[in-house]
Structure formats: C-alpha cells, structure tokens
Design a protein around this motif. Structure first.
Motif, mmCIF file in Angstrom:
data_model
loop_
_atom_site.group_PDB
_atom_site.id
_atom_site.type_symbol
_atom_site.label_atom_id
_atom_site.label_comp_id
_atom_site.label_asym_id
_atom_site.label_seq_id
_atom_site.Cartn_x
_atom_site.Cartn_y
_atom_site.Cartn_z
ATOM 1 N N ALA A 329 41.818 47.493 45.147
ATOM 2 C CA ALA A 329 41.157 48.440 44.069
ATOM 3 C C ALA A 329 41.771 49.808 44.156
ATOM 4 C CB ALA A 329 39.898 48.279 43.975
ATOM 5 N N ARG A 571 43.988 47.461 41.500
ATOM 6 C CA ARG A 571 43.412 46.412 40.645
ATOM 7 C C ARG A 571 41.999 46.052 41.191
ATOM 8 N NH1 ARG A 571 46.625 43.854 36.987
ATOM 9 N NH2 ARG A 571 44.498 43.459 36.118
ATOM 10 N N ALA A 572 40.954 45.925 40.293
ATOM 11 C CA ALA A 572 39.781 45.395 40.683
ATOM 12 C C ALA A 572 39.499 43.926 40.546
ATOM 13 C CB ALA A 572 38.576 46.084 40.020
ATOM 14 N N ASP A 577 39.670 35.753 40.656
ATOM 15 C CA ASP A 577 41.024 36.131 40.470
ATOM 16 C C ASP A 577 42.113 35.601 41.392
ATOM 17 O OD1 ASP A 577 40.387 37.642 38.087
ATOM 18 O OD2 ASP A 577 39.522 39.055 39.516
ATOM 19 N N ARG A 604 43.776 42.426 32.042
ATOM 20 C CA ARG A 604 42.421 43.094 32.648
ATOM 21 C C ARG A 604 41.591 41.747 33.258
ATOM 22 N NH1 ARG A 604 39.182 46.432 28.802
ATOM 23 N NH2 ARG A 604 38.243 47.387 30.747
ATOM 24 N N THR A 605 41.068 42.094 34.418
ATOM 25 C CA THR A 605 40.172 40.857 35.001
ATOM 26 C C THR A 605 38.789 41.119 34.343
ATOM 27 O OG1 THR A 605 39.383 42.437 36.755
ATOM 28 C CG2 THR A 605 41.263 41.007 37.066
ATOM 29 N N GLU A 608 37.187 44.274 36.030
ATOM 30 C CA GLU A 608 37.772 45.383 35.305
ATOM 31 C C GLU A 608 37.183 45.795 34.094
ATOM 32 O OE1 GLU A 608 42.022 45.782 37.378
ATOM 33 O OE2 GLU A 608 41.784 44.579 35.696
ATOM 34 N N LYS A 609 36.943 44.614 33.046
ATOM 35 C CA LYS A 609 36.436 44.652 31.710
ATOM 36 C C LYS A 609 34.848 44.744 31.686
ATOM 37 C CE LYS A 609 36.592 40.805 29.131
ATOM 38 N NZ LYS A 609 35.087 40.606 28.787
#
Length: 633
Positions: A329, A571-572, A577, A604-605, A608-609
C-alpha cells in the motif's frame, strides 16, 4: 521451539527455582545438628543423640522444603506469566535448559534468585516475632476451595489463549470445532490446559493457606474468618457462571442473527465467477511454485523497513522483496490487508487461491453440525480457484506440507481445486522419507520438508511436458511455541527471534536452489505469508494489531514473473486480489475487472473502493450466493 516437554524438564525447572530454599534449610539443619552434637552427652549417648537430632532435622528439612518451595515455585511461575503474558509451558522450557545460558535465561534466574533472597531474609528477620499455627476450627471446605480454583483456572485459560492467539473471529473458532482436526499439533491444546492448571494452583493454595492458619505477631493473633473465604468463593463461582451464560447467550444471538437476517447481496454484486471468464495463456506455459510461509508478515522486519524489531530477523526476505516484485500500500516493503475469513492457514490459502473468504458461519444455515461431513466431501466446490484455472490449461497440481494435510481440510481443498497430488506427513512416512512414528511439532519440520521437496520437484519437472503448479506450506513459525531445530543458528536473545531468523535462512536456501535448476528459467516463484502472526504479544508495544500505524501485513514476493514492478506500490490489496495476480504471474491474461473477489491492477480493488470495515461487515453476513458456492441452498 521443540514441543517435547518431558517430566525431567519439569523436575529440573522445579529444582532450579527452589534450589535456594533447599540450600538454606540444609545449612540451618546441619548447623543445628552440629551444635546439638557438641553440647550433648559424652560417648555413645552423644553420638546417638546427634544422629537422632540429625534425623529430626532432616525430616524438618523435607517438610519445610516441600511446603515452602512448592508455593514459591508456583508463585515465581505465576508472576512470570503475568509479566510476559505467556504460558508457564514456555517458562518451563526456558528453565528446563539451564545449560543454554541465553541472556534471557540469565536475567530470569538472576531475578528469581534475588526474589528468593528477599523472601529468605524476611523470614529470618521475622521468624521469632511471627508464629504461624493451624487453626483449631478445621479445614477450608473443599467446595469453596474448588470454586476459588475454578475461577482462577478460567481466568488463566483466557489469559493463556489471548497471549498465544490474540483475538480470533468466531468463524475461526467454529471452523476448527466443526471441521477435521486430524493431524493437529495437540501440544497447543495441552499447553493451553497445563499452564492454567499450574498457574491457577498458586492463588488457590495461597488462599487455603491464609484461611487455614492464624498468625501471632508480637502476641497479637490475626486470623481470616471462614465466612469471608466462602463469600469470596461464591463470588468467584458466580463470575464463572455469568461468563458461561454470557458465552451461551452470545452464541445464541450470533446464530439467531445469522439465521434470520436477510441474505446479503454483497457476493452477487462483487463475485466474478472465474469459470465464466475467458483466460488465455501463452503457448509456452510457465510453471508456478507458491511457497506459503507460516505467519510471514511485515511486522518481523526491522524498524527502518516498517517492522517492529531492532534486530534484522528477515535479512534474506528483505533483500528478495527489494530485488523482485512486492505489492504494498506504500512505497516500502508491504503486503495485503488481512480481512475476516482469511486469518488462519486454510482460510488464508482459500482466500489467496480462490479469491473468497472462508466464512464458516455462512455455510451452516438450517443444517446441523454433523451435516458438515456431507458438505466437506467437496471444498467450495462451485467456487473455481487457481488450481481449477491451471488444470483446465493443462497444468499438473501438487501440494507439499510437513503436517497431515487432512487438518483443516487442506487435502479436500487441493483435491477439489484441482486433483492435486499431495506430499504430506503421511506420504513421507509411508514412502520411507522418515522413520515410522517420527514426529516433531506438527509432523515434519521445515528443514526436512525443503529437503524432501528438493528430491521430488526435479522428478516432477522431468516427468512430462505438462507445466506444473506446486504449493508448499511451511510450519516452523506456527504459534504458539514455534519450532527451533537443532541445526538452527541461535544468535538472538529469545527462541522466538531465532525461529524467525532460521525460517528466513531456510526459505532463502530453497529459493536459491530453485534458481539453480534447469526448469527455473520458465518458472515463477511466489512467496506468500498465509496470515498475520497470531501471538501478537511477541511484538513490542504498539504492534499488537493490524493497522496503518503498525504496518503489519502478510508479505508477498513475486520472483521471475512478467508482472510490472511499477504497478506494485501504492495499491491497497487483500488476500482476494492475489488470485488474478497469480494468473498474470504465469502469463495468463483475461478481460474484465478480475476473478472472484479479486481485482486486477487495471481497476480499483474492493478494499480501495469500500474499505476494510465495510468488507469485514459484509463477509460476516449470511449470503445465499456464498452458500451456493459450497453446493448449498
């Protein structure tokens, strides 16, 4: 650490703590006997009286030694657990190795010796002023003493469990109660029982001593009444009863909510069935080796790398993460956020490889516990995973582990997804890799597992032209206790740190071996921590939970893969994922947002969303769609 705590180890621990009392009473008894011999009658009469006095002193020595040393030994161990919030089981192992003079051992022995000295000095100073005598009114009622012990035992069990595993979800507890436990390391269970049995004895015996004796200090008698003891015991029994009732009510409320709430639409809205996605692979398919390292997480890193320790416990993993692709992240070394349903080994594997949590509470709607046997013949049978995807592309699947693969249904998972050949403890025993009845920790330690894998993998690579997918699971770093083998380097002050360092060394050796093999050029190697380390109290203060501040995340490293390192930071990601990433790591490509609950790097994962709080809440809700993935309605 080794989990074989012998009776001899317990005895050596006992004598190490209580030796000062033995030496003290031996000295005083010998001095008294000598004094009596010098002042007694002449000749044979003097020698006879001296022998009688010596025998009397010896009996007094045994009586005092047993009564005082047992109490103070239990007190030392009880204080040790409160200080470390660890089990007496671990304390006994430290004390049972008096010739392994690590700094920690020396510090504890020095502290215990100092405490013994203070107690003996206090006794010597006040023994003429304080007279302890047993009450004439009788003994403590056994029922009241049992209530006191039951309460302290209950509290010690809770403390021991929290120290070893931290706060666990109800899904995790239900899973291991209802699903196969064959192959479990039962020393964990006995440790949770043995430590509280020992620790709860100290306060109960001390209470019995206080209420059964009276003290005369300078002629004034002090006594604690029986009625007070009975009241205290009644309160303790009431607390245990209230706690037990509370557990029953909480479980009933949990099931009532799960059974009666409307089905969540989370899975319908977000789950992308992998079998409905067209996935293309290159003509020359890449092999895949995924190494699930037990509890490998960023918290073990140094402070300058975002971890919790001053010492470098993972020097090789750190270097591998820097030289290869590590998803994080932030900009440093990182990993995935652990959501509900991914926090223990089989749940982590399922979340990684099938892109969906292991939400046990969602499965059992309207069925009894015994019905799990029917469900569990197939593991998440309608939810395709990485093994299904690769098998459909012509891959051969394999699973390696040093324990019995049946534990937690791992064998069922890899057989269902998809027809994997399993090399586990039972296989190694049956095919002569180990002697019959050989067992350490969970079965076969990691050093042997890696060695056996080095014998088998080249045969797999030479066997046919099909690409292979190998999943390998380690176990040495499994809490509680961990396993430190005899060949491990011991350079740190605690066995825990040495276990982590040794796991790092063996992992690097295995990866280096793979890189020297002929098949490596066309092979992607992935290192994944299955979940966070459960015994969070081994971390310094401030690192006891997963958060953005503690930087505790299960690690991931992609070696020799076509993934773009420029897309790996900022990136989270969650466990889910990893499924699309693993497909892409062997050259697979697909159109759309992702696979199962996992999302590709082009979108977006879910984390993240929607954020972790929302996802954890939805994972815990009942879902008809999720039940259908298990073949349920």
């Amino acid at each position: 650490m080794n989990d074989k705590y012998s009776f001899g180890a317990l005895i050596s621990a006992f004598f190490l703590v209580t030796a000062p009392y033995f030496a003290y009473w031996l000295f005083t008894s010998a001095r008294a006997a000598l004094h009596e011999a010098r002042e007694g009658a002449p000749g044979r009469e003097k020698r006879g009286r001296a022998r009688e006095k010596a025998a009397s002193c010896a009996l007094l020595l045994v009586k005092r030694y047993v009564s005082l040393s047992v109490f103070f030994a239990l007190a030392h161990l009880f204080l040790f657990q409160l200080y470390k919030l660890r089990s007496t089981y671990d304390a006994l192992e430290y004390l049972a190795s008096p010739f392994n003079w690590e700094p920690f051992n020396l510090k504890f022995v020095a502290t215990a010796t100092a405490l013994n000295g203070v107690l003996l000095c206090a006794y010597t100073a006040f023994r003429k002023k304080i007279v302890i005598t047993r009450k004439a009114a009788g003994a403590i009622p056994a029922a009241a003493l049992f209530k006191m012990w039951l309460f302290t035992f209950f509290v010690c069990v809770i403390l021991s469990f929290l120290a070893k595993y931290g706060i666990v979800t109800i899904e995790q507890l239900l899973f291991h109660v209802m699903f196969p436990t064959r192959g479990a390391n039962w020393s964990m269970v006995t440790g949770l029982i043995l430590a509280p049995l020992v620790n709860s004895g100290a306060p109960a015996l001390f209470a019995a001593f206080l209420f059964s004796y009276e003290a005369t200090v300078n002629g004034r008698v002090y006594v604690l009444p029986f009625k007070l003891f009975k009241k205290i015991a009644a309160v303790c029994a009431g607390a245990v009863s209230v706690a037990a009732i509370g557990v029953v009510i909480a479980t009933a409320v949990y099931y009532a909510r799960a059974l009666n709430e409307p089905s969540s639409s989370f899975f319908e809205e977000n789950y992308i069935p992998p079998r409905d996605v067209a996935i293309a692979f290159p003509e020359k398919k890449r092999n895949l080796i995924v190494i699930f390292v037990e509890s490998l997480e960023t918290g073990f890193l140094t402070k300058e790398n975002g971890g919790a320790f001053d010492e470098d416990l993972l020097p090789h993993v750190t270097e591998l993460a820097r030289r290869n692709v590590n998803f994080s992240a932030g900009e440093g070394i990182g990993g995935v956020t652990q959501l509900n349903g991914a926090g223990w080994t089989v749940a982590g594997i399922t979340s990684y490889l099938s892109g969906t949590p292991l939400a046990v509470s969602l499965i059992n709607r309207g069925r009894g516990v015994n019905d799990y046997g029917k469900v569990f013949d197939r593991f998440l049978e309608n939810g395709s995973g990485l093994g299904d995807i690769l098998a459909a592309a012509g891959y051969k699947n394999y699973f390696f582990c040093g324990s019995d693969a049946a534990f937690g249904g791992r064998d069922k998972y890899f057989k269902t997804h998809k027809d994997a050949q399993i090399f586990d403890y039972l296989y190694f025993e049956e095919h002569g890799f180990i002697d019959k009845e050989y067992r350490t920790f969970w079965g076969v330690e990691d050093r042997k597992l890696y060695r056996f894998a080095k014998r088998i993998i080249p045969k797999i690579a030479r066997g046919d032209e099909n690409p292979f997918f190998i999943a390998l699971l380690t176990v040495d770093t499994h809490p509680p206790g961990e396993f430190l083998d005899k060949q491990a380097a011991q350079i740190f002050d605690t066995p825990f740190k040495n276990v982590i360092y040794n796991a790092d060394t063996m992992l690097f050796d295995f990866v280096s071996w793979i890189q020297k093999q002929d098949f490596y050029e066309n092979t992607t190697v992935v290192i994944l921590g299955d979940h966070l380390y459960m015994d969070s109290w081994m971390f310094p203060a401030g690192f006891h939970a997963q958060s953005a501040q503690t930087h505790r995340y299960p690690l991931n490293i992609f070696i020799n893969s076509p993934l773009n390192p420029a897309q790996a930071k900022g990136r989270a990601l969650s466990h889910f994922d990893m499924l699309p990433l693993l497909v892409q790591a062997v050259g697979g490509s697909f159109e759309g947002d992702g696979l199962a609950l996992g999302r590709s790097l082009q979108t977006r994962t879910l984390l993240e969303k929607d954020g972790a709080e929302y996802l954890n809440k939805e994972i815990g809700r009942r879902s008809d769609y999720y039940n259908a993935l298990w073949g349920r309605k």
